[in-house]
Design a protein around this motif. Structure first.
Motif, PDB file in Angstrom:
ATOM      1  N   LYS A 220       0.861  -1.082  -0.002  1.00 59.26           N
ATOM      2  CA  LYS A 220       0.025   0.012   0.037  1.00 59.26           C
ATOM      3  C   LYS A 220       0.907   1.253  -0.090  1.00 59.26           C
ATOM      4  CE  LYS A 220      -3.768  -1.588   2.905  1.00 59.26           C
ATOM      5  NZ  LYS A 220      -4.749  -1.664   4.103  1.00 59.26           N
ATOM      6  N   ASN A 221       0.394   2.258  -0.541  1.00 58.55           N
ATOM      7  CA  ASN A 221       1.145   3.389  -0.315  1.00 58.55           C
ATOM      8  C   ASN A 221       1.089   3.981   1.099  1.00 58.55           C
ATOM      9  OD1 ASN A 221      -1.189   5.382  -0.022  1.00 58.55           O
ATOM     10  ND2 ASN A 221      -1.536   5.105  -2.393  1.00 58.55           N
ATOM     11  N   ILE A 222       2.112   4.881   1.388  1.00 58.11           N
ATOM     12  CA  ILE A 222       2.085   5.180   2.770  1.00 58.11           C
ATOM     13  C   ILE A 222       0.670   6.078   3.341  1.00 58.11           C
ATOM     14  CG2 ILE A 222       3.106   7.324   2.425  1.00 58.11           C
ATOM     15  CD1 ILE A 222       4.949   6.781   5.056  1.00 58.11           C
ATOM     16  N   ARG A 223       0.215   6.764   2.411  1.00 59.12           N
ATOM     17  CA  ARG A 223      -1.142   7.370   2.594  1.00 59.12           C
ATOM     18  C   ARG A 223      -2.260   6.413   2.977  1.00 59.12           C
ATOM     19  NH1 ARG A 223      -3.391  10.200  -2.411  1.00 59.12           N
ATOM     20  NH2 ARG A 223      -2.277  12.346  -1.577  1.00 59.12           N
ATOM     21  N   ASP A 224      -2.564   5.233   2.208  1.00 60.27           N
ATOM     22  CA  ASP A 224      -3.518   4.464   2.373  1.00 60.27           C
ATOM     23  C   ASP A 224      -3.137   3.563   3.834  1.00 60.27           C
ATOM     24  OD1 ASP A 224      -4.772   5.210   0.358  1.00 60.27           O
ATOM     25  OD2 ASP A 224      -4.028   3.564  -0.852  1.00 60.27           O
ATOM     26  N   TYR A 225      -1.941   3.235   4.016  1.00 62.01           N
ATOM     27  CA  TYR A 225      -1.769   2.450   5.223  1.00 62.01           C
ATOM     28  C   TYR A 225      -1.723   3.360   6.485  1.00 62.01           C
ATOM     29  CZ  TYR A 225       1.034  -0.461   8.255  1.00 62.01           C
ATOM     30  OH  TYR A 225       1.231  -1.452   9.448  1.00 62.01           O
ATOM     31  N   LEU A 226      -1.291   4.618   6.391  1.00 61.63           N
ATOM     32  CA  LEU A 226      -1.532   5.604   7.592  1.00 61.63           C
ATOM     33  C   LEU A 226      -3.131   5.768   7.913  1.00 61.63           C
ATOM     34  CD1 LEU A 226      -0.924   7.714   9.549  1.00 61.63           C
ATOM     35  CD2 LEU A 226      -0.728   9.353   7.703  1.00 61.63           C
ATOM     36  N   GLY A 227      -3.735   5.784   6.778  1.00 69.99           N
ATOM     37  CA  GLY A 227      -5.224   6.082   6.897  1.00 69.99           C
ATOM     38  C   GLY A 227      -6.055   4.887   7.733  1.00 69.99           C
ATOM     39  N   LEU A 234      -8.672   6.060  14.966  1.00 67.74           N
ATOM     40  CA  LEU A 234      -9.085   7.028  16.015  1.00 67.74           C
ATOM     41  C   LEU A 234      -9.758   8.172  15.564  1.00 67.74           C
ATOM     42  CD1 LEU A 234      -5.153   7.217  16.881  1.00 67.74           C
ATOM     43  CD2 LEU A 234      -7.147   6.247  18.383  1.00 67.74           C
ATOM     44  N   GLY A 235     -10.515   8.223  14.328  1.00 67.83           N
ATOM     45  CA  GLY A 235     -11.432   9.059  13.782  1.00 67.83           C
ATOM     46  C   GLY A 235     -10.968  10.351  13.502  1.00 67.83           C
ATOM     47  N   PHE A 236      -9.759  10.521  12.785  1.00 68.27           N
ATOM     48  CA  PHE A 236      -8.860  11.664  12.419  1.00 68.27           C
ATOM     49  C   PHE A 236      -9.777  12.125  11.161  1.00 68.27           C
ATOM     50  CE2 PHE A 236      -5.932  10.881  15.532  1.00 68.27           C
ATOM     51  CZ  PHE A 236      -5.223  11.955  15.478  1.00 68.27           C
ATOM     52  N   ARG A 237      -9.977  13.373  10.805  1.00 67.99           N
ATOM     53  CA  ARG A 237     -10.655  14.049   9.719  1.00 67.99           C
ATOM     54  C   ARG A 237      -9.255  14.345   8.741  1.00 67.99           C
ATOM     55  NH1 ARG A 237     -11.363  15.707   5.193  1.00 67.99           N
ATOM     56  NH2 ARG A 237     -12.961  17.332   4.560  1.00 67.99           N
ATOM     57  N   ARG A 308      -3.700  16.166  19.046  1.00 69.62           N
ATOM     58  CA  ARG A 308      -4.095  15.004  19.353  1.00 69.62           C
ATOM     59  C   ARG A 308      -3.127  13.553  18.975  1.00 69.62           C
ATOM     60  NH1 ARG A 308      -8.668  11.416  17.056  1.00 69.62           N
ATOM     61  NH2 ARG A 308      -9.401  10.673  18.889  1.00 69.62           N
ATOM     62  N   PHE A 309      -2.426  13.953  17.630  1.00 69.31           N
ATOM     63  CA  PHE A 309      -1.747  12.926  17.228  1.00 69.31           C
ATOM     64  C   PHE A 309      -0.368  12.709  18.245  1.00 69.31           C
ATOM     65  CE2 PHE A 309       1.791  10.788  15.012  1.00 69.31           C
ATOM     66  CZ  PHE A 309       1.066  10.111  13.855  1.00 69.31           C
ATOM     67  N   PHE A 310       0.053  13.883  18.552  1.00 67.99           N
ATOM     68  CA  PHE A 310       1.274  13.740  19.711  1.00 67.99           C
ATOM     69  C   PHE A 310       0.649  13.230  21.084  1.00 67.99           C
ATOM     70  CE2 PHE A 310       3.750  16.060  16.866  1.00 67.99           C
ATOM     71  CZ  PHE A 310       4.950  15.280  16.837  1.00 67.99           C
ATOM     72  N   GLU A 311      -0.774  13.448  21.216  1.00 60.77           N
ATOM     73  CA  GLU A 311      -1.170  12.894  22.529  1.00 60.77           C
ATOM     74  C   GLU A 311      -1.484  11.457  22.588  1.00 60.77           C
ATOM     75  OE1 GLU A 311      -3.045  12.566  26.141  1.00 60.77           O
ATOM     76  OE2 GLU A 311      -1.849  14.151  25.290  1.00 60.77           O
ATOM     77  N   LEU A 312      -1.692  10.974  21.277  1.00 60.50           N
ATOM     78  CA  LEU A 312      -1.452   9.420  21.175  1.00 60.50           C
ATOM     79  C   LEU A 312      -0.012   8.987  21.630  1.00 60.50           C
ATOM     80  CD1 LEU A 312      -2.549   6.715  19.931  1.00 60.50           C
ATOM     81  CD2 LEU A 312      -1.514   7.542  17.682  1.00 60.50           C
ATOM     82  N   LEU A 313       1.107   9.559  21.188  1.00 60.84           N
ATOM     83  CA  LEU A 313       2.468   9.126  21.500  1.00 60.84           C
ATOM     84  C   LEU A 313       2.642   9.463  22.975  1.00 60.84           C
ATOM     85  CD1 LEU A 313       4.161  10.437  18.127  1.00 60.84           C
ATOM     86  CD2 LEU A 313       3.091   8.264  18.647  1.00 60.84           C
ATOM     87  N   ARG A 323      -5.853   1.217  21.146  1.00 62.32           N
ATOM     88  CA  ARG A 323      -4.360   1.085  21.036  1.00 62.32           C
ATOM     89  C   ARG A 323      -3.806   0.969  19.860  1.00 62.32           C
ATOM     90  NH1 ARG A 323      -0.447   1.097  23.952  1.00 62.32           N
ATOM     91  NH2 ARG A 323      -1.956   1.004  26.141  1.00 62.32           N
ATOM     92  N   ILE A 324      -2.749   1.694  19.405  1.00 61.92           N
ATOM     93  CA  ILE A 324      -2.414   1.593  18.203  1.00 61.92           C
ATOM     94  C   ILE A 324      -0.710   1.276  18.475  1.00 61.92           C
ATOM     95  CG2 ILE A 324      -1.426   3.011  16.232  1.00 61.92           C
ATOM     96  CD1 ILE A 324      -4.453   2.963  16.389  1.00 61.92           C
ATOM     97  N   PHE A 325      -0.146   1.903  19.297  1.00 62.54           N
ATOM     98  CA  PHE A 325       1.452   1.556  19.650  1.00 62.54           C
ATOM     99  C   PHE A 325       1.680   0.875  21.085  1.00 62.54           C
ATOM    100  CE2 PHE A 325       1.281   5.342  16.715  1.00 62.54           C
ATOM    101  CZ  PHE A 325       2.188   4.994  15.886  1.00 62.54           C
ATOM    102  N   GLU A 326       2.517   0.082  21.121  1.00 59.36           N
ATOM    103  CA  GLU A 326       3.040  -0.371  22.434  1.00 59.36           C
ATOM    104  C   GLU A 326       3.872   0.585  23.171  1.00 59.36           C
ATOM    105  OE1 GLU A 326       1.704  -2.906  23.744  1.00 59.36           O
ATOM    106  OE2 GLU A 326       0.441  -3.656  21.806  1.00 59.36           O
ATOM    107  N   PRO A 327       3.795   0.866  24.392  1.00 57.85           N
ATOM    108  CA  PRO A 327       4.607   1.715  25.174  1.00 57.85           C
ATOM    109  C   PRO A 327       6.058   1.903  24.771  1.00 57.85           C
ATOM    110  CG  PRO A 327       3.018   0.734  26.635  1.00 57.85           C
ATOM    111  CD  PRO A 327       2.749   0.084  25.616  1.00 57.85           C
ATOM    112  N   ARG A 328       6.690   0.292  24.536  1.00 56.03           N
ATOM    113  CA  ARG A 328       7.994   0.213  24.333  1.00 56.03           C
ATOM    114  C   ARG A 328       8.400   0.899  22.819  1.00 56.03           C
ATOM    115  NH1 ARG A 328       9.525  -4.517  21.426  1.00 56.03           N
ATOM    116  NH2 ARG A 328      11.238  -4.654  22.733  1.00 56.03           N
ATOM    117  N   THR A 329       7.283   0.878  21.917  1.00 55.71           N
ATOM    118  CA  THR A 329       7.353   1.208  20.562  1.00 55.71           C
ATOM    119  C   THR A 329       7.890   2.613  20.662  1.00 55.71           C
ATOM    120  OG1 THR A 329       6.182  -0.543  19.707  1.00 55.71           O
ATOM    121  CG2 THR A 329       6.450   1.732  18.173  1.00 55.71           C
ATOM    122  N   ILE A 330       7.098   3.415  21.525  1.00 55.69           N
ATOM    123  CA  ILE A 330       7.280   4.882  21.794  1.00 55.69           C
ATOM    124  C   ILE A 330       8.607   5.142  22.369  1.00 55.69           C
ATOM    125  CG2 ILE A 330       6.226   7.016  22.798  1.00 55.69           C
ATOM    126  CD1 ILE A 330       4.325   5.441  20.657  1.00 55.69           C
TER     127      ILE A 330
END
Length: 429
Positions: A220-227, A234-237, A308-313, A323-330
């Motif tokens: 997938k291109n990175i746009r589709d994968y990110l989406g 997470l309901g991002f517009r 909000r994206f940085f709040e996720l991190l 949950r998107i990331f594991e704490p160890r990933t961050i």
């Protein structure tokens, strides 16, 4: 006695290329819902102190619009915008139609996009599809030539791949949509130094390499994968690479402002991007750019969504029960890799992790006493960051594009005010 007639002089353009500031600044301010800051350990006075700094920055005239959103412990304590999204630029006439910027107006995030791209790469690492210690050529075999055989994904993320110069032939609006052309140019490129030796900011090249790896691994291109993997759950517009053609008109216009860039700064920018500062800004307003997938610079977002994206991190990878990331990933993503070295490209000291810019003890883009802070700068005065010690996540977006200008210290003062307004309570994750 009749006075001699004074000849009318031609209108001299404003050398600082500033916005026309309305006498009633309140008329160009937009506010969204905000919680009582006292509920999260802040004060109303401190929030207004932050906002007054933003208003003072706007009054300087270098920025046609400014958005800022501050979250404390996940709660929005400040979400406001000031200025116009369209119609108040240096070439606009005073009677041209002006469109107010609101808190929902999307803006181009430029290099703050790199934080989003890095997050996608770390998600692939978390899922075992790649490892950041792997060589790029393991995923892009044709990349292994001209001395690039041993470059790792981690070195690309940390700006140590030795490829800070984006191939100039790619800096055209038509090339932005030509994946094969971009790939060929990057594979043919020669690094300026041995991988890992030199810290040199990769303005565009690194993002393109990472985007191609995502494509090879996921099909997938990175746009589709990110989406599909981060934004939709997470309901991002917004906050993806480019927008649809239908949304191009919604994106705020960027304006060249401030004094003209002179050597050596202009020389550095031309060498880094392959175009001048003015050309870069003009290109970024073109629909071909705003619909492109440029992993290093075409994310379109709002200050609220960037916060909000940085709040996720900041929250360790989980937001609103998803949950998107594991704490160890961050923790791995924000581990320091540069130790405050002078960046060969930017010519000033920067601390980097695997894809993020880091704060500092005495001075940084995010204010003083921010050693645990991580985020990213966007051209020229855009910032997204998370401050775990203060439980803050912030988006600060501007549409003026000065390079060196008198109000730069007012801009640096805004992150400093934000940090000073929130007492430390947390600890680095």
């Amino acid at each position: 006695m009749r006075l001699p007639r004074v000849p009318r002089l031609p209108l001299v353009p404003d050398p600082l290329r500033r916005a026309r500031i309305p006498s009633d600044v309140e008329s160009v301010i937009s506010r969204a819902a905000e919680v009582d800051p006292r509920s999260v350990g802040m004060t109303v006075d401190k929030i207004e102190h932050i906002w007054n700094g933003v208003v003072d920055l706007y009054r300087g005239g270098a920025h046609r619009a400014i958005q800022v959103c501050v979250r404390r412990r996940g709660q929005v304590v400040l979400d406001r915008s000031i200025g116009h999204a369209h119609g108040n630029g240096p070439r606009d006439k005073p009677d041209d139609e002006k469109v107010l910027a609101t808190t929902e107006t999307p803006f181009l995030a430029y290099s703050a996009s790199k934080a989003v791209t890095a997050s996608v790469v770390h998600l692939l690492d978390q899922r075992g599809q790649i490892h950041i210690g792997d060589r790029v050529a393991e995923y892009i075999p044709e990349f292994a030539k001209n001395g690039k055989e041993f470059i790792t994904i981690g070195q690309v993320l940390a700006h140590r791949a030795g490829m800070p110069i984006h191939p100039p032939e790619l800096m055209t609006l038509d090339a932005l949509h030509d994946r094969e052309r971009i790939l060929q140019a990057l594979c043919d490129a020669k690094p300026i130094s041995r991988a890992g030796k030199l810290q040199a900011y990769h303005a565009l090249s690194g993002g393109s390499i990472l985007g191609e790896i995502v494509h090879r691994v996921t099909d997938k291109n990175i746009r589709d994968y990110l989406g599909s993997e981060i934004l939709s759950p997470l309901g991002f517009r917004w906050t993806n690479y480019g927008v649809s053609l239908d949304d191009v008109g919604k994106v705020a216009t960027n304006y060249v402002t401030g004094p003209p860039a002179l050597p050596p700064v202009s020389t550095m920018v031309n060498r880094l991007l392959g175009v001048s500062t003015s050309q870069a800004v003009e290109m970024s307003n073109d629909p071909r750019f705003l619909t492109s997938i440029l992993p290093a610079g075409s994310v379109v977002t709002t200050a609220n969504e960037l916060s909000r994206f940085f709040e996720l991190l900041r929250a360790g990878g989980e937001l609103d029960g998803v949950r998107i990331f594991e704490p160890r990933t961050i923790r791995r993503a924000i581990s320091e890799q540069s130790f405050l070295e002078v960046d060969f490209t930017l010519a000033f000291p920067v601390r980097y992790s695997y894809g993020f810019m880091l704060g500092g003890k005495h001075f940084s883009l995010f204010g003083p006493d921010t050693m645990s802070t991580f985020g990213h700068l966007g051209y020229t005065n855009i910032l997204g960051w998370a401050d775990p010690d203060r439980e803050l996540s912030v988006g600060l977006i501007t549409s003026g594009k000065p390079v060196i200008y008198p109000e730069v210290f007012s801009w640096l003062g805004v992150p400093a005010r934000i940090g000073a307004s929130a007492p430390k309570t947390g600890s680095p994750r």
